[in-house]
Design a protein around this motif. Structure first.
Motif, mmCIF file in Angstrom:
data_model
loop_
_atom_site.group_PDB
_atom_site.id
_atom_site.type_symbol
_atom_site.label_atom_id
_atom_site.label_comp_id
_atom_site.label_asym_id
_atom_site.label_seq_id
_atom_site.Cartn_x
_atom_site.Cartn_y
_atom_site.Cartn_z
ATOM 1 N N VAL A 603 12.867 -8.815 -28.377
ATOM 2 C CA VAL A 603 11.950 -9.432 -29.336
ATOM 3 C C VAL A 603 11.815 -8.469 -30.515
ATOM 4 C CG1 VAL A 603 9.604 -10.274 -29.706
ATOM 5 C CG2 VAL A 603 10.732 -10.662 -27.517
ATOM 6 N N ALA A 604 12.019 -8.979 -31.743
ATOM 7 C CA ALA A 604 12.024 -8.075 -32.913
ATOM 8 C C ALA A 604 11.453 -8.779 -34.139
ATOM 9 C CB ALA A 604 13.442 -7.598 -33.189
ATOM 10 N N SER A 605 11.025 -7.965 -35.098
ATOM 11 C CA SER A 605 10.587 -8.468 -36.416
ATOM 12 C C SER A 605 11.629 -8.070 -37.441
ATOM 13 C CB SER A 605 9.232 -7.868 -36.776
ATOM 14 O OG SER A 605 9.348 -6.466 -36.974
ATOM 15 N N ASP A 606 11.649 -8.746 -38.581
ATOM 16 C CA ASP A 606 12.662 -8.401 -39.587
ATOM 17 C C ASP A 606 12.324 -7.119 -40.332
ATOM 18 O OD1 ASP A 606 10.688 -9.209 -41.314
ATOM 19 O OD2 ASP A 606 11.806 -10.880 -42.191
ATOM 20 N N ALA A 607 11.218 -6.454 -39.897
ATOM 21 C CA ALA A 607 10.925 -5.116 -40.431
ATOM 22 C C ALA A 607 11.758 -4.061 -39.732
ATOM 23 C CB ALA A 607 9.441 -4.811 -40.270
ATOM 24 N N GLY A 608 12.518 -4.506 -38.671
ATOM 25 C CA GLY A 608 13.397 -3.575 -37.967
ATOM 26 C C GLY A 608 12.767 -2.938 -36.752
ATOM 27 N N LEU A 629 4.113 -10.032 -30.450
ATOM 28 C CA LEU A 629 4.785 -9.130 -31.378
ATOM 29 C C LEU A 629 3.843 -8.796 -32.536
ATOM 30 C CD1 LEU A 629 7.456 -7.721 -32.171
ATOM 31 C CD2 LEU A 629 8.074 -9.832 -33.393
ATOM 32 N N THR A 630 3.594 -7.515 -32.703
ATOM 33 C CA THR A 630 2.770 -7.059 -33.827
ATOM 34 C C THR A 630 3.658 -6.922 -35.065
ATOM 35 O OG1 THR A 630 1.350 -5.845 -32.301
ATOM 36 C CG2 THR A 630 1.203 -5.259 -34.632
ATOM 37 N N LEU A 631 3.308 -7.655 -36.134
ATOM 38 C CA LEU A 631 4.157 -7.679 -37.340
ATOM 39 C C LEU A 631 3.637 -6.706 -38.396
ATOM 40 C CD1 LEU A 631 4.626 -11.552 -37.731
ATOM 41 C CD2 LEU A 631 6.285 -9.906 -36.827
ATOM 42 N N PRO A 632 4.521 -5.815 -38.906
ATOM 43 C CA PRO A 632 4.127 -4.994 -40.063
ATOM 44 C C PRO A 632 3.870 -5.895 -41.268
ATOM 45 C CG PRO A 632 6.093 -4.116 -38.992
ATOM 46 C CD PRO A 632 5.849 -5.464 -38.397
ATOM 47 N N LYS A 633 3.228 -5.368 -42.273
ATOM 48 C CA LYS A 633 2.843 -6.161 -43.441
ATOM 49 C C LYS A 633 4.093 -6.745 -44.117
ATOM 50 C CE LYS A 633 -0.485 -6.027 -47.210
ATOM 51 N NZ LYS A 633 -1.425 -5.178 -47.966
ATOM 52 N N GLY A 634 4.076 -8.068 -44.326
ATOM 53 C CA GLY A 634 5.182 -8.751 -44.986
ATOM 54 C C GLY A 634 6.325 -9.117 -44.050
ATOM 55 N N ASN A 677 9.778 -0.254 -30.931
ATOM 56 C CA ASN A 677 10.366 0.930 -31.582
ATOM 57 C C ASN A 677 11.270 0.510 -32.744
ATOM 58 O OD1 ASN A 677 9.066 2.293 -29.605
ATOM 59 N ND2 ASN A 677 10.874 3.342 -28.782
ATOM 60 N N LYS A 678 11.535 1.485 -33.648
ATOM 61 C CA LYS A 678 12.358 1.185 -34.812
ATOM 62 C C LYS A 678 13.802 0.974 -34.364
ATOM 63 C CE LYS A 678 11.496 3.068 -38.779
ATOM 64 N NZ LYS A 678 11.428 4.027 -39.941
ATOM 65 N N ILE A 679 14.377 -0.165 -34.799
ATOM 66 C CA ILE A 679 15.767 -0.489 -34.468
ATOM 67 C C ILE A 679 16.688 0.002 -35.592
ATOM 68 C CG2 ILE A 679 17.405 -2.382 -34.054
ATOM 69 C CD1 ILE A 679 15.050 -3.978 -32.889
ATOM 70 N N ILE A 680 16.386 -0.384 -36.827
ATOM 71 C CA ILE A 680 17.175 0.021 -38.004
ATOM 72 C C ILE A 680 16.197 0.449 -39.086
ATOM 73 C CG2 ILE A 680 17.277 -2.344 -38.924
ATOM 74 C CD1 ILE A 680 20.126 -1.693 -39.892
ATOM 75 N N GLY A 681 16.554 1.466 -39.819
ATOM 76 C CA GLY A 681 15.637 2.051 -40.787
ATOM 77 C C GLY A 681 15.548 1.268 -42.082
ATOM 78 N N ILE A 682 14.386 0.677 -42.359
ATOM 79 C CA ILE A 682 14.120 -0.007 -43.633
ATOM 80 C C ILE A 682 12.746 0.443 -44.094
ATOM 81 C CG2 ILE A 682 13.823 -2.231 -44.790
ATOM 82 C CD1 ILE A 682 15.599 -3.510 -42.689
ATOM 83 N N PRO A 683 12.614 0.931 -45.340
ATOM 84 C CA PRO A 683 11.290 1.366 -45.814
ATOM 85 C C PRO A 683 10.285 0.222 -45.764
ATOM 86 C CG PRO A 683 13.027 2.125 -47.295
ATOM 87 C CD PRO A 683 13.672 1.189 -46.332
ATOM 88 N N ALA A 684 9.050 0.535 -45.316
ATOM 89 C CA ALA A 684 8.006 -0.481 -45.142
ATOM 90 C C ALA A 684 7.700 -1.199 -46.449
ATOM 91 C CB ALA A 684 6.748 0.169 -44.584
ATOM 92 N N LYS A 685 7.719 -0.448 -47.585
ATOM 93 C CA LYS A 685 7.394 -1.056 -48.888
ATOM 94 C C LYS A 685 8.423 -2.118 -49.259
ATOM 95 C CE LYS A 685 5.216 -1.449 -52.826
ATOM 96 N NZ LYS A 685 3.968 -2.201 -52.884
ATOM 97 N N ARG A 686 9.713 -1.842 -48.954
ATOM 98 C CA ARG A 686 10.774 -2.796 -49.280
ATOM 99 C C ARG A 686 10.652 -4.067 -48.432
ATOM 100 N NH1 ARG A 686 14.965 -1.008 -52.369
ATOM 101 N NH2 ARG A 686 16.517 -2.317 -51.308
#
Length: 750
Positions: A603-608, A629-634, A677-686
Motif C-alpha cells: 500500500v503506497a501514496s504517490d508521495a513515495g 494510509l496516512t497521506l502527506p500533504k498533496g 517508509n520512503k520508497i523513492i525520494g521525492i521532495p515533499a514540496k514538489r
C-alpha cells in the motif's frame, strides 16, 4: 401514629399501613415458600403433589386397580385437602404422569396426557383416567404405620399426612422446579440405581466425601436419551455448591448421507427445532441444508431428518452450528433449594442433601418399628388374657352366665386388665374350639420372636443401618433401571460466521468512478463492457468469492469492507457505496480489493511512501471504515499491488519525471496502518505542488517481468534488466530510456 396495634373503643384494630403491608407480604411469601412452591427433602414433593398422591391412595387407585376418571381425583383433592384451582391441580397431576417430563412417573394415565412436542396438549380431566404407578408405593407403603405426623386439613374435618414416608430420596430421583417469592428451586432428576448406590455407600462409610459419592452418581439422568455434555469438573462443582447449570445436546446418526436426530434434550419440542432450522433456511443463513423431514412415529418417538445439500458438506461443522443456534443444545439451571428437616428453605449440596435424607429415613424407620412394636405388645397382651380364659374356660363361662357385671369379676378372678377382659367378652363362641389353644400359642411364639427382633433392632444403630441398607437395595432392584442420559465429553458448539454460511461462488466486484458498486457472477466477465449511468464509467474491479468481503479504499486513505454477496447484481447498475458506508465529506472511492484474507499487499501514496499489509487488516467493522494510509500533504492513494513472495519479490517505483527505482520488498515494513517508509525520494514540496510524484508501483516476482506503458509504446523488463535501476530504498532512482519518460501505467506478467 405510634407503632403497634391500637384497639379503639369500637373494637376496630388499627395499624400503620406500612407495618400491615410488610407483615401481610411476609406472611404470603412464607406461605408460598413453605406450602406451595418448594419441595420437602423427605419425600421430594410439593404440597399439591403430596395431596394428589394421598387422595389417589385413599380412592383405592393402586397400580393393580382399575383406572378412574381424573376429574374424580381432582375433585377429591380440591374438596378435601387443596382448596385451589382445578386446572392447576390437574396440571400437577398430568406432569406426574408424563414419562417425558418425570423420570419415575407417579401417576399411570390412560387417554391423552400430552406429547413431548406439546406437553400442554393433554385432554381435559373429564376425558382422562388415572391410577398410581407401582413406583408410587415407594412413597405410600409405610403411610399407615405411624411413620409420619398427621395434620388437620384446611377446614379441620379430616386429617392428612404432613409428609409421605419415602423409602428412597424421591427429590433427587424425579427432581423438581418451582418459583416462590424471592427464591426458586431447580433440582435435576437422577438415576435410581445410582442414587441408591450412593446412599448405601454413605450408610456404610459415613465419612465419605462428595468425590466418593460421585463415583456412584455420575450426573443427572433426564427422561430423554440426549447427551449430557457438562464436563465432570463442572458437575462436581454443581454438586458441591448446590447450584450451576447442566448442558444437554441432541444425539444424531448418519444414514446414507442424511443426518438423523434420534434424541432431543429434556422438554425440547421436535417441531420447535424444525421451525428454528427452517427459519434459518428461509433467511438463507443455512445454504448447506437442502431439506428437513419429521419422520417421528410410535416406534421412533424422535426421528428428525436433515438432508445436506451435498456430500461435501462438513456435517460436524453443520451440527456444531445447529447446536449453538437452536434448541438441539440446551442449558438447564440447577438450584437445589429445598425445605430441610428443620422446616427452613436452604440450598443444599449433594452430600448434605443425602445425609439429611438418610437422617429422615432413620427417623421414619424408627417410628415404623416403634409403632409395630407397640402393636405387637398390645396383641401379646390380649393373647395372654385369651389363653388364661381358654385354660379356665368353664370358670369363665360360669362367671359370664351368673354375674350381672362379669368384667370386674373376670379381672379380679384371673388378674386381667380391662382390655383383656373386654377382648374375652367380645370373643365369639366358635373361637373356643379345641384347636384354638395351638393357634394362640403359635401366634404368641411368632409375635414374641418379632418383638425381640424389633427391640434388638431399635436398640442397635448397626442393625438399623443394615435394615435400611437392605430395604434400599430391594427397592433399587425392584424399581431401578439403566441410565437414559449418557454423559459424554464434547467440544463446545460454535455458530458459523456469516461468511461460512454464504455459498462460495466466484464473483467479480465492479467499482465505477462515481462510487457505484455491484457484483457479477464469475471471474471471466469484462467489467468495462457493463453499462454505466450517464456520466459514469468503469474505475476498478476485484475477483473474489461470494462469501468474502470486498475492500474499498477512498481518496483519504481509509479502508472499508462490504460482504460481496450483499452487493446488487451486475445486471443492474449497482448502488452508491455512500448509501451503506460513511466516508468523510469530499472523499471518493478509488480502489476495490478482494480475495484471500492472508494475501499481502504493498500500500503506497504517490508521495513515495508505503508499507506491506495483509488484506484481512483492511477489513473494517463499521460504516466509517478504518484509517489505513496516512497521506502527506498533496499526496494521493496509489492502487495497492499484490505481493507474491515477501522474501524474493522486488519493489519497482516510477515517478512522473521518468525515474525508476527497484529494491527488495523485504526492506519495507509490515504495518496495519500508517504512512510507511520512503520508497523513492521525492521532495515533499514538489509533491505538494504536484510537480513530481509517483505514477506507478509494482512488485515483480523472480520469474516475472515488468511491462511499462507510455502512450501506445511499451517496454518489457525482466529481473536482470531491472538490476540497472537497483538502488537503496529512498533514493531518486535512474532515468528510463528516451520515449518512456512519461509512463502512465505498469503491469506485471508472471
Amino acid at each position: 401514629m405510634s407503632s403497634g396495634i391500637d384497639q379503639s373503643i369500637e373494637g376496630i384494630e388499627q395499624m400503620p399501613l406500612r407495618e400491615f403491608t410488610e407483615k401481610a407480604y411476609l406472611d404470603y411469601s412464607m406461605y408460598v415458600i413453605l406450602d406451595r412452591a418448594l419441595p420437602f427433602i423427605g419425600d421430594g414433593l410439593k404440597p399439591v403433589q403430596r395431596r394428589i398422591i394421598y387422595a389417589m391412595s385413599e380412592l383405592g387407585l393402586s397400580a393393580s386397580s382399575k383406572h378412574k376418571k381424573s376429574a374424580r381425583t381432582v375433585g377429591d383433592v380440591l374438596g378435601k385437602f387443596h382448596p385451589h384451582g382445578d386446572s392447576a391441580c390437574y396440571e400437577a397431576m398430568v406432569l406426574m404422569a408424563q414419562s417425558f417430563s418425570y423420570r419415575y412417573t407417579l401417576v399411570d394415565g390412560q387417554g391423552n396426557w400430552g406429547s413431548a412436542d406439546d406437553p400442554k396438549s393433554f385432554a381435559a380431566m373429564r376425558y382422562t383416567e388415572a391410577r398410581l404407578t407401582p413406583y408410587a408405593q415407594v412413597l405410600l407403603s409405610e403411610l399407615g404405620k405411624g411413620t409420619v405426623d398427621w395434620v388437620p386439613n384446611f377446614d379441620g374435618t379430616l386429617k392428612e399426612p404432613s409428609m409421605l414416608p419415602a423409602r428412597l430420596p424421591n427429590l433427587l430421583l424425579n427432581g423438581t422446579t418451582g418459583i416462590a417469592v424471592g427464591m426458586a428451586t431447580d433440582v435435576p432428576p437422577h438415576n435410581l440405581r445410582e442414587v441408591a448406590s450412593a446412599c448405601i455407600r454413605l450408610l456404610e462409610s459415613p465419612k465419605s466425601t462428595l468425590e466418593d459419592l460421585c463415583e456412584h452418581i455420575q450426573g443427572p439422568d433426564y427422561p430423554t436419551e440426549a447427551e449430557i455434555i457438562t464436563p465432570r469438573d463442572e458437575l462436581l462443582k454443581v454438586y458441591r455448591t448446590g447450584g450451576g447449570s447442566i448442558r444437554m445436546r441432541a444425539r444424531y446418526v448418519r444414514e446414507q448421507g442424511d443426518v438423523v436426530i434420534t434424541a432431543l434434550p429434556h422438554q425440547v419440542s421436535g417441531a420447535k427445532v424444525l421451525e428454528q432450522i427452517a427459519q434459518q433456511m428461509q433467511a438463507k443463513k443455512l445454504p448447506m441444508v437442502e431439506d428437513l423431514r419429521d419422520e417421528s412415529d410410535h416406534e421412533n418417538p424422535t426421528r428428525l431428518v436433515i438432508v445436506p445439500r451435498s456430500n461435501r458438506v462438513d456435517v460436524e461443522r453443520l451440527m456444531s452450528h445447529l447446536f449453538a443456534s437452536t434448541d438441539l443444545e440446551r442449558t438447564y439451571r440447577v438450584n437445589m433449594n429445598v425445605i430441610g428437616l428443620d422446616g427452613k428453605p436452604q440450598v443444599k449440596d449433594l452430600l448434605g442433601l443425602l445425609k439429611e435424607w438418610l437422617a429422615f429415613r432413620f427417623e421414619t424407620v424408627r417410628r415404623r418399628l416403634e409403632y409395630r412394636l407397640g402393636k405387637v405388645r398390645d396383641r401379646l397382651h390380649l393373647l395372654d388374657g385369651l389363653l388364661i380364659a381358654f385354660l379356665n374356660l368353664d370358670e369363665v363361662i360360669r362367671i359370664i352366665r351368673s354375674e350381672d357385671e362379669p368384667r370386674p369379676v373376670l379381672m379380679q378372678r384371673f388378674e386381667l386388665s380391662e382390655l383383656q377382659a373386654d377382648y374375652i367378652l367380645d370373643t365369639k363362641l366358635r373361637q373356643l374350639a379345641r384347636l384354638e389353644e395351638m393357634k394362640i400359642r403359635g401366634e404368641q411364639d411368632e409375635l414374641t420372636k418379632e418383638r425381640e427382633w424389633l427391640e434388638k433392632t431399635l436398640g442397635s444403630k448397626q442393625r438399623m443401618t443394615t435394615l435400611i441398607r437392605k430395604e434400599i437395595q430391594a427397592d433399587a432392584e425392584k424399581y431401578g433401571d439403566e441410565r437414559r442420559s449418557p454423559i459424554v465429553e464434547r467440544e463446545a458448539a460454535e455458530a458459523l460466521a456469516e461468511t461460512d454460511l454464504t455459498p462460495s461462488e466466484p464473483v467479480t466486484v465492479v467499482l465505477s468512478e462515481k462510487g457505484w458498486a455491484r457484483t457479477a457472477k464469475g471471474h471471466d466477465i469484462d467489467p468495462t463492457s457493463l453499462s454505466y449511468k450517464a456520466g459514469d464509467r468503469y474505475l476498478d474491479s476485484a475477483r473474489l468469492r461470494s462469501n468474502q468481503a470486498a475492500v474499498f479504499i477512498d481518496s483519504t486513505g481509509r479502508s472499508y469492507s462490504v460482504p460481496a454477496h450483499t452487493l446488487p447484481s451486475a445486471r443492474s447498475q449497482g448502488e452508491p457505496l455512500t448509501g451503506r458506508l460513511a466516508p468523510a465529506s469530499g472523499a471518493t472511492f478509488s480502489v476495490v480489493l478482494g480475495g484471500d484474507p492472508e494475501q499481502w499487499y504493498l500500500v503506497a501514496s504517490d508521495a513515495g511512501y508505503g508499507f506491506l499489509v495483509q488484506l484481512k487488516d483492511l477489513h473494517a467493522k463499521n460504516k466509517a471504515g478504518k484509517a489505513l494510509l496516512t497521506l502527506p500533504k498533496g499526496a494521493r492513494v496509489l492502487h495497492p499491488v499484490a505481493v507474491t513472495d515477501r522474501e524474493r519479490d522486488r519493489v519497482v517505483a516510477i515517478s512522473n519525471e521518468g525515474r525508476m527505482l527497484t529494491f527488495p520488498v523485504s526492506e519495507l515494513p509490515a504495518l496495519s496502518r500508517g504512512k510507511g517508509n520512503k520508497i523513492i525520494g521525492i521532495p515533499a514540496k514538489r509533491v505538494e505542488d504536484r510537480i513530481e510524484f509517483v505514477v506507478a508501483v509494482a512488485c515483480v516476482p523472480e520469474d516475472g517481468k515488468l511491462i511499462a506503458h507510455s502512450g501506445k509504446r511499451h517496454i518489457s523488463l525482466k529481473l536482470a534488466d531491472l538490476e540497472h535501476y537497483q538502488g537503496e530504498r529512498g533514493r531518486r532512482g535512474s532515468k528510463l530510456p528516451r520515449g518512456f519518460q512519461k509512463v502512465d501505467r505498469v503491469e506485471v506478467e508472471r
